[in-house]
Design an enzyme around this catalytic site. Structure first.
Site, PDB file in Angstrom:
ATOM      1  N   LYS A 224       0.817  -1.219   0.000  1.00 47.80           N
ATOM      2  CA  LYS A 224       0.000   0.000   0.000  1.00 47.80           C
ATOM      3  C   LYS A 224       0.849   1.268   0.000  1.00 47.80           C
ATOM      4  CE  LYS A 224      -4.357  -1.978   1.345  1.00 47.80           C
ATOM      5  NZ  LYS A 224      -5.363  -2.271   2.376  1.00 47.80           N
ATOM      6  N   ARG A 258      -3.589 -10.246   5.074  1.00 47.52           N
ATOM      7  CA  ARG A 258      -4.015 -10.257   3.663  1.00 47.52           C
ATOM      8  C   ARG A 258      -2.889  -9.694   2.819  1.00 47.52           C
ATOM      9  NH1 ARG A 258      -6.189  -6.897  -0.135  1.00 47.52           N
ATOM     10  NH2 ARG A 258      -7.813  -7.752  -1.475  1.00 47.52           N
TER      11      ARG A 258
HETATM   12  C1  PT1 Z   1      -7.950  -4.622   3.199  1.00 52.11           C
HETATM   13  C2  PT1 Z   1      -8.226  -4.596   1.791  1.00 52.11           C
HETATM   14  C3  PT1 Z   1      -9.295  -5.409   1.323  1.00 52.11           C
HETATM   15  N1  PT1 Z   1      -7.524  -3.835   0.908  1.00 52.11           N
HETATM   16  C4  PT1 Z   1      -9.711  -6.156   3.506  1.00 52.11           C
HETATM   17  N2  PT1 Z   1     -10.024  -6.185   2.193  1.00 52.11           N
HETATM   18  C5  PT1 Z   1      -7.851  -3.854  -0.394  1.00 52.11           C
HETATM   19  N3  PT1 Z   1     -10.434  -6.910   4.365  1.00 52.11           N
HETATM   20  C6  PT1 Z   1      -8.911  -4.657  -0.851  1.00 52.11           C
HETATM   21  C7  PT1 Z   1      -3.043   2.167  -1.205  1.00 52.11           C
HETATM   22  O1  PT1 Z   1      -3.059   3.058  -0.338  1.00 52.11           O
HETATM   23  O2  PT1 Z   1      -6.991  -3.897   3.738  1.00 52.11           O
HETATM   24  N4  PT1 Z   1      -8.705  -5.397   4.004  1.00 52.11           N
HETATM   25  N5  PT1 Z   1      -9.614  -5.426   0.001  1.00 52.11           N
HETATM   26  C8  PT1 Z   1      -7.063  -3.004  -1.364  1.00 52.11           C
HETATM   27  N6  PT1 Z   1      -7.285  -1.620  -1.159  1.00 52.11           N
HETATM   28  C9  PT1 Z   1      -6.272  -0.653  -1.231  1.00 52.11           C
HETATM   29  C10 PT1 Z   1      -6.371   0.513  -0.478  1.00 52.11           C
HETATM   30  C11 PT1 Z   1      -5.147  -0.894  -1.993  1.00 52.11           C
HETATM   31  C12 PT1 Z   1      -5.334   1.431  -0.479  1.00 52.11           C
HETATM   32  C13 PT1 Z   1      -4.114   0.020  -2.023  1.00 52.11           C
HETATM   33  C14 PT1 Z   1      -4.180   1.200  -1.243  1.00 52.11           C
HETATM   34  O3  PT1 Z   1      -2.120   2.023  -2.003  1.00 52.11           O
END
Ligand code: PT1
Length: 281
Positions: A224, A258
């Protein structure tokens, strides 16, 4: 600690890895839908061999800047993959969706956990699907709508805000008749939090783990942007940073991680758990 899904009870005495299986057009080869399914199955097999206990299958990206897709499009992407993974492998399948229609069909196709990043805020019918089928249910914290979740005004106290959000999601789940044992909580790293607040949440994770001690805590730091910002690295160069966050989260008692890079996370967890064992008595 145990986590009940519709198909098994997952032992969380030690932390486990949830491998990320994205089924979006940009995540796999564009050589038609059979090739895409083939790629997804290959990726699933690799993650299982590397030690993933859960596979989280998602057809709608929730990264900053991503577009909403319709329920029909989302189902077209994920249902064949859920079905084929369920047919071939004995792994717990999680469906990463905020739409009850997608959740329902995915559960029929073999998913046993619903991963709702909105914590029952976008589509409350998700709660009925989870209650009826006795699936596992991940309740993640975020603020705002799908469109605004990455542009929320900052809150003063992020720990209090996440705690408040958890209580709100948990009461919705309870009202729908979902059992405590079905639920995992997730702080929602990278969702409607400032850069510094993602770091603060990770650093102080043990406070929330203690406050919500009945529930396993899931953490999703993988690649992230808050990691990229600390290191000044692009998304493809965030593995070592990700592993540092995995170690810190597990050290504080996180139970489900995850991640994209399963083997690396499994090895990191083994070392941290070996150290945690020396703490006891
Ligand atoms: C998470 C999650 C998810 N993240 C759960 N499910 C994502 N339970 C998708 C960035 O800042 O943490 N928990 N499903 C992916 N979402 C992101 C959000 C991906 C922010 C990247 C960023 O780069």
């Amino acid at each position: 600690m145990l986590w009940k899904t519709s198909r098994r009870t997952i032992n969380l005495e030690q932390a486990v890895v949830m491998g990320i299986l994205n089924v979006t057009p940009d995540s796999f080869s564009d050589g038609g839908k059979f090739l895409a399914l083939d790629d997804a199955i290959r990726q699933a097999e690799k993650m299982i061999e590397e030690g993933a206990v859960i596979l989280d299958i998602g057809g709608e990206s929730t990264r900053p800047g991503s577009q909403r897709v319709s329920a029909d499009e989302e189902m077209k992407r994920v249902l064949p993959v859920v079905e084929e993974v369920a047919r071939r492998f004995d792994v717990a399948i999680s469906i990463d969706t905020t739409k009850s229609e997608v959740a329902k069909r995915a559960v029929q196709a073999g998913a046993e956990i619903i991963n709702d990043i909105s914590g029952l805020r976008f589509d409350e019918k998700i709660a009925e699907i989870a209650a009826e089928n006795k699936t596992g249910l991940v309740l993640m914290h975020l603020r705002g709508s799908f469109e605004t979740m990455h542009s929320q005004p900052p809150v003063e106290d992020i720990l209090k805000e996440v705690s408040r959000g958890f209580r709100e999601s948990l009461s919705k789940a309870e009202r729908a008749g979902i059992e405590k044992e079905q639920i995992a909580l997730d702080i929602g790293l990278g969702f409607s939090k400032q850069y510094e607040q993602n770091l603060e949440l990770l650093a102080k994770l043990d406070y929330l783990i203690r406050e919500f001690a009945d529930f396993p805590m899931l953490v999703g730091p993988s690649r992230k942007s808050f990691i990229g910002k600390v290191l000044n690295k692009d998304v493809s160069e965030r593995l070592y940073g990700t592993l540092a966050t995995v170690a810190i989260a597990v050290w504080q008692g996180a139970k489900i991680l995850r991640v994209h890079d399963v083997q690396a996370a499994v090895e990191t967890i083994k070392i941290v758990e070996a150290l945690r064992e020396r703490l006891e008595d």
